[in-house]
Design an enzyme around this catalytic site. Structure first.
Site, mmCIF file in Angstrom:
data_model
loop_
_atom_site.group_PDB
_atom_site.id
_atom_site.type_symbol
_atom_site.label_atom_id
_atom_site.label_comp_id
_atom_site.label_asym_id
_atom_site.label_seq_id
_atom_site.Cartn_x
_atom_site.Cartn_y
_atom_site.Cartn_z
ATOM 1 N N ASP A 9 -111.405 -34.647 -77.432
ATOM 2 C CA ASP A 9 -110.853 -35.891 -77.848
ATOM 3 C C ASP A 9 -110.858 -35.785 -79.580
ATOM 4 O OD1 ASP A 9 -110.169 -38.466 -78.158
ATOM 5 O OD2 ASP A 9 -112.167 -39.009 -78.423
ATOM 6 N N LEU A 10 -110.295 -36.713 -80.338
ATOM 7 C CA LEU A 10 -110.130 -36.844 -81.611
ATOM 8 C C LEU A 10 -110.837 -37.856 -82.178
ATOM 9 C CD1 LEU A 10 -109.084 -35.922 -84.484
ATOM 10 C CD2 LEU A 10 -107.191 -37.402 -83.938
ATOM 11 N N ASP A 11 -110.735 -39.023 -82.015
ATOM 12 C CA ASP A 11 -111.284 -40.214 -82.674
ATOM 13 C C ASP A 11 -112.766 -40.304 -81.890
ATOM 14 O OD1 ASP A 11 -108.951 -40.853 -84.006
ATOM 15 O OD2 ASP A 11 -107.965 -41.579 -82.205
ATOM 16 N N THR A 17 -113.071 -41.591 -86.950
ATOM 17 C CA THR A 17 -111.622 -42.833 -87.125
ATOM 18 C C THR A 17 -111.881 -43.671 -85.861
ATOM 19 O OG1 THR A 17 -110.670 -40.781 -86.076
ATOM 20 C CG2 THR A 17 -110.047 -41.343 -88.332
ATOM 21 N N LYS A 45 -111.522 -47.720 -76.548
ATOM 22 C CA LYS A 45 -111.583 -46.416 -76.938
ATOM 23 C C LYS A 45 -111.002 -45.583 -76.078
ATOM 24 C CE LYS A 45 -115.974 -46.656 -79.633
ATOM 25 N NZ LYS A 45 -117.486 -46.138 -79.467
ATOM 26 N N SER A 116 -105.956 -35.894 -77.494
ATOM 27 C CA SER A 116 -105.874 -37.263 -78.094
ATOM 28 C C SER A 116 -104.906 -38.098 -77.341
ATOM 29 C CB SER A 116 -106.237 -37.046 -79.605
ATOM 30 O OG SER A 116 -106.010 -38.508 -80.199
ATOM 31 N N ALA A 117 -105.050 -39.450 -77.463
ATOM 32 C CA ALA A 117 -103.929 -40.452 -77.214
ATOM 33 C C ALA A 117 -103.469 -40.855 -78.366
ATOM 34 C CB ALA A 117 -104.733 -41.578 -76.377
ATOM 35 N N LYS A 146 -105.280 -42.079 -71.092
ATOM 36 C CA LYS A 146 -106.374 -42.266 -70.248
ATOM 37 C C LYS A 146 -107.111 -43.669 -69.683
ATOM 38 C CE LYS A 146 -107.610 -38.893 -74.099
ATOM 39 N NZ LYS A 146 -108.598 -38.441 -75.400
ATOM 40 N N GLU A 170 -115.546 -35.870 -75.081
ATOM 41 C CA GLU A 170 -115.240 -37.176 -75.241
ATOM 42 C C GLU A 170 -116.319 -38.162 -75.749
ATOM 43 O OE1 GLU A 170 -112.794 -39.484 -75.129
ATOM 44 O OE2 GLU A 170 -110.926 -38.390 -74.467
ATOM 45 N N ASP A 171 -115.664 -39.219 -76.465
ATOM 46 C CA ASP A 171 -116.723 -40.552 -76.877
ATOM 47 C C ASP A 171 -116.159 -41.792 -76.092
ATOM 48 O OD1 ASP A 171 -114.354 -40.808 -78.177
ATOM 49 O OD2 ASP A 171 -115.392 -42.164 -79.420
#
Ligand code: BG6
Ligand code: MG
Length: 222
Positions: A9-11, A17, A45, A116-117, A146, A170-171
């Site tokens: 995942d990114l953010d 971010t 999130k 990422s979404a 997601k 993932e966070d």
């Protein structure tokens, strides 16, 4: 069993971010008289832009008050503010341990995939100078977001990996649910109980605790 791919995942996993998303949504919500807090934000999130807006409007009991054009306008104003927060992003904003993990994967010829979404993901990776570390960046356009597994499944398919030999990081609760629905090993970054209840196989508080050998050991892979 041999690890075939790690999907990131990114953010909130690669950089901070997730916090910028929260600040931008909070400002937009304030402007239309809806209060959101960090607890509520956990439900945003990992969730795509228009669905996040819908959740905020429902939370503020204002879902009936906005036409689809007004929603587009609200989402645009949130995104414009969010993008303005990104201009200061530099490689130093990469979370500790992430670049090292990406380099370890490269050394072992294990593909890294971005799952990422966010439609802003390519811009963020460019600012962090990480784009060339990923074999594939999933485009979230036109596929279910997601907690549906599609973003992760598309990423695995793109590099020819069997999902059961993949690790996802993932966070977000929705993100962990997506990884599990894809049949992958789920690594959570953040609050232990929250992410474990979403189905995480293992949770680390911080990205600095991530490295390839501990991931392989935890996932019983090689
Ligand atoms: C996810 C974030 O990565 O991307 C969400 O966790 C965000 O908070 C979603 O809404 C969509 O991002 P963007 O940049 O396309 O609005
Ligand atoms: Mg995230």
């Amino acid at each position: 069993m041999k690890l075939q791919t790690v999907l990131f995942d990114l953010d909130g996993v690669i950089t901070d971010t997730a916090e910028y998303h929260y600040l931008a949504w909070k400002r937009m919500a304030d402007q239309i008289g809806i209060e959101i807090d960090r607890d509520f934000n956990e439900r945003l999130k990992g969730i795509g832009r228009m669905e996040s807006l819908e959740r905020i409007l429902v939370h503020g009991k204002k879902a009936e008050e906005f036409t689809s054009e007004q929603r587009e306008q609200l989402a645009k104003s949130k995104n414009d503010h969010y993008v303005s927060l990104l201009i200061h992003l530099t490689p130093e904003h990469t979370y500790p341990g992430i670049k090292e993990l990406l380099d370890q994967l490269r050394e072992h010829e294990i593909p890294a995939v971005l799952a990422s979404a966010s439609k802003n993901a390519p811009q963020i990776l460019a600012s962090l100078q990480l784009a060339d570390k990923f074999q594939y960046i999933v485009s979230p356009d036109g596929i279910p977001g997601k907690p549906a597994p599609d973003i992760f499944l598309k990423g695995a398919e793109a590099v020819g990996a069997d999902p059961s030999y993949c690790i996802g990081i993932e966070d977000a609760q929705a993100g962990i649910e997506a990884i599990k629905a894809a049949g992958m090993y789920a690594v959570g970054i953040g609050e232990h109980d929250l992410l474990q209840s979403a189905g995480a196989n293992i949770v680390y508080n911080r990205t600095s605790q991530l490295n390839l050998s501990s991931l392989l050991e935890a996932a019983l892979m090689e």
